[in-house]
Enzyme design. Sequence first.
Site, PDB file in Angstrom:
ATOM      1  N   LYS A   1       0.829  -1.207   0.000  1.00 30.27           N
ATOM      2  CA  LYS A   1       0.000   0.000   0.000  1.00 30.27           C
ATOM      3  C   LYS A   1       0.869   1.265   0.000  1.00 30.27           C
ATOM      4  O   LYS A   1       2.091   1.199   0.199  1.00 30.27           O
ATOM      5  CB  LYS A   1      -0.926  -0.037   1.222  1.00 30.27           C
ATOM      6  CG  LYS A   1      -1.955  -1.189   1.180  1.00 30.27           C
ATOM      7  CD  LYS A   1      -2.897  -1.118   2.377  1.00 30.27           C
ATOM      8  CE  LYS A   1      -3.937  -2.239   2.335  1.00 30.27           C
ATOM      9  NZ  LYS A   1      -4.906  -2.131   3.465  1.00 30.27           N
TER      10      LYS A   1
ATOM     11  N   TYR B   1     -12.437  -2.690  -3.264  1.00 26.47           N
ATOM     12  CA  TYR B   1     -13.049  -2.593  -1.939  1.00 26.47           C
ATOM     13  C   TYR B   1     -14.573  -2.645  -1.971  1.00 26.47           C
ATOM     14  O   TYR B   1     -15.223  -2.291  -0.980  1.00 26.47           O
ATOM     15  CB  TYR B   1     -12.552  -1.330  -1.239  1.00 26.47           C
ATOM     16  CG  TYR B   1     -11.102  -1.445  -0.787  1.00 26.47           C
ATOM     17  CD1 TYR B   1     -10.680  -2.529  -0.009  1.00 26.47           C
ATOM     18  CD2 TYR B   1     -10.164  -0.477  -1.110  1.00 26.47           C
ATOM     19  CE1 TYR B   1      -9.364  -2.648   0.413  1.00 26.47           C
ATOM     20  CE2 TYR B   1      -8.835  -0.587  -0.689  1.00 26.47           C
ATOM     21  CZ  TYR B   1      -8.446  -1.677   0.076  1.00 26.47           C
ATOM     22  OH  TYR B   1      -7.149  -1.794   0.499  1.00 26.47           O
TER      23      TYR B   1
ATOM     24  N   ASN C   1      -1.811  -0.106   7.202  1.00 28.31           N
ATOM     25  CA  ASN C   1      -1.327  -1.448   7.544  1.00 28.31           C
ATOM     26  C   ASN C   1      -0.481  -2.092   6.452  1.00 28.31           C
ATOM     27  O   ASN C   1      -0.374  -3.319   6.397  1.00 28.31           O
ATOM     28  CB  ASN C   1      -2.486  -2.339   7.990  1.00 28.31           C
ATOM     29  CG  ASN C   1      -3.567  -2.478   6.934  1.00 28.31           C
ATOM     30  OD1 ASN C   1      -3.391  -2.032   5.808  1.00 28.31           O
ATOM     31  ND2 ASN C   1      -4.678  -3.097   7.297  1.00 28.31           N
TER      32      ASN C   1
ATOM     33  N   HIS D   1      -1.970  -5.450   1.347  1.00 29.59           N
ATOM     34  CA  HIS D   1      -3.250  -6.097   1.073  1.00 29.59           C
ATOM     35  C   HIS D   1      -2.967  -7.492   0.538  1.00 29.59           C
ATOM     36  O   HIS D   1      -2.026  -7.676  -0.230  1.00 29.59           O
ATOM     37  CB  HIS D   1      -4.039  -5.309   0.015  1.00 29.59           C
ATOM     38  CG  HIS D   1      -5.222  -6.071  -0.514  1.00 29.59           C
ATOM     39  ND1 HIS D   1      -6.465  -5.998   0.066  1.00 29.59           N
ATOM     40  CD2 HIS D   1      -5.338  -6.966  -1.540  1.00 29.59           C
ATOM     41  CE1 HIS D   1      -7.298  -6.804  -0.598  1.00 29.59           C
ATOM     42  NE2 HIS D   1      -6.634  -7.402  -1.578  1.00 29.59           N
TER      43      HIS D   1
ATOM     44  N   GLU E   1      -9.916 -10.237  -7.674  1.00 32.35           N
ATOM     45  CA  GLU E   1      -9.008  -9.091  -7.507  1.00 32.35           C
ATOM     46  C   GLU E   1      -7.871  -9.051  -8.531  1.00 32.35           C
ATOM     47  O   GLU E   1      -7.499  -7.952  -8.984  1.00 32.35           O
ATOM     48  CB  GLU E   1      -8.424  -9.106  -6.084  1.00 32.35           C
ATOM     49  CG  GLU E   1      -9.497  -8.846  -5.026  1.00 32.35           C
ATOM     50  CD  GLU E   1      -8.987  -9.013  -3.591  1.00 32.35           C
ATOM     51  OE1 GLU E   1      -7.786  -9.302  -3.396  1.00 32.35           O
ATOM     52  OE2 GLU E   1      -9.806  -8.848  -2.668  1.00 32.35           O
TER      53      GLU E   1
HETATM   54  P1  DAT Z   1      -7.625  -6.959   5.654  1.00 36.82           P
HETATM   55  O1  DAT Z   1      -6.869  -5.872   4.943  1.00 36.82           O
HETATM   56  O2  DAT Z   1      -6.855  -7.503   6.817  1.00 36.82           O
HETATM   57  O3  DAT Z   1      -8.124  -8.026   4.720  1.00 36.82           O
HETATM   58  P2  DAT Z   1     -10.354  -5.997   5.723  1.00 36.82           P
HETATM   59  O4  DAT Z   1     -10.521  -6.648   4.385  1.00 36.82           O
HETATM   60  O5  DAT Z   1     -11.338  -6.324   6.772  1.00 36.82           O
HETATM   61  O6  DAT Z   1      -8.888  -6.274   6.311  1.00 36.82           O
HETATM   62  O7  DAT Z   1     -10.384  -4.411   5.535  1.00 36.82           O
HETATM   63  C1  DAT Z   1      -9.771  -3.812   4.405  1.00 36.82           C
HETATM   64  C2  DAT Z   1      -9.011  -2.612   4.868  1.00 36.82           C
HETATM   65  O8  DAT Z   1      -9.925  -1.640   5.416  1.00 36.82           O
HETATM   66  C3  DAT Z   1      -8.021  -2.860   5.992  1.00 36.82           C
HETATM   67  O9  DAT Z   1      -6.773  -3.286   5.498  1.00 36.82           O
HETATM   68  C4  DAT Z   1      -7.937  -1.538   6.683  1.00 36.82           C
HETATM   69  C5  DAT Z   1      -9.340  -0.973   6.533  1.00 36.82           C
HETATM   70  N1  DAT Z   1     -10.158  -1.241   7.721  1.00 36.82           N
HETATM   71  C6  DAT Z   1     -10.723  -2.405   8.086  1.00 36.82           C
HETATM   72  N2  DAT Z   1     -11.409  -2.305   9.216  1.00 36.82           N
HETATM   73  C7  DAT Z   1     -11.297  -1.007   9.586  1.00 36.82           C
HETATM   74  C8  DAT Z   1     -11.786  -0.226  10.674  1.00 36.82           C
HETATM   75  N3  DAT Z   1     -12.558  -0.775  11.630  1.00 36.82           N
HETATM   76  N4  DAT Z   1     -11.449   1.082  10.733  1.00 36.82           N
HETATM   77  C9  DAT Z   1     -10.690   1.668   9.788  1.00 36.82           C
HETATM   78  N5  DAT Z   1     -10.193   0.990   8.720  1.00 36.82           N
HETATM   79  C10 DAT Z   1     -10.497  -0.318   8.630  1.00 36.82           C
HETATM   80 MG    MG Z   2      -9.487  -7.888   3.135  1.00 36.56          MG
END
Ligand code: DAT
Ligand code: MG
Length: 140
Positions: A10, A50, A120, A123, A134
């Site tokens: 990212k 997303y 973080n 991805h 994706e």
């Molecule tokens: P991951 O990236 O671990 O697969 P995810 O698919 O649940 O996690 O979410 C996609 C991204 O969205 C994640 O990398 C960071 C953001 N995100 C997820 N939950 C969040 C939250 N509660 N508050 C802010 N950003 C969040």
């Molecule tokens: Mg995810």
Amino acid sequence: MGEKTYFMIKPDGVARGLEKEILKRVEGRGLRVEEKKRIQVSVAQAAELYEPHLGKPFYPGLLKFITSGPVTACIISGDNAIASLRELMGATDPLVAAKGTIRGDLRETNVINEDGTIKNLVHGSDSPESAAREIPIFFK
Ligand code: DAT
Ligand code: MG
């Protein structure tokens, strides 16, 4: 069994110069970097990636963050590549991600953007269905 997954460093990871370190960890895990390119994610690509998060409170910030600067888009292959890479990435929240994971070890002190978005670093597709959806968003 050999699998392919979509992996992306990212904007925070690219901006901090962590691409080499992150890909070294991926390869150290026995996975292969099949394709790799530095790109600027378009708003259309971000919305497609997303789409499962559409409507969540953090969705607008997520789009803004992922389009905020260059990323490194990859296709990673190998045995159990999807789960293996997810394990290597660590938990979504870098503050709780375990030691030895990318998110746990390489996180910065301030992991939250002003709008609440989580920085973080990486991805990775979370299932074979996600990987199949994706990869074509970024690799034609
Ligand atoms: P991951 O990236 O671990 O697969 P995810 O698919 O649940 O996690 O979410 C996609 C991204 O969205 C994640 O990398 C960071 C953001 N995100 C997820 N939950 C969040 C939250 N509660 N508050 C802010 N950003 C969040
Ligand atoms: Mg995810």
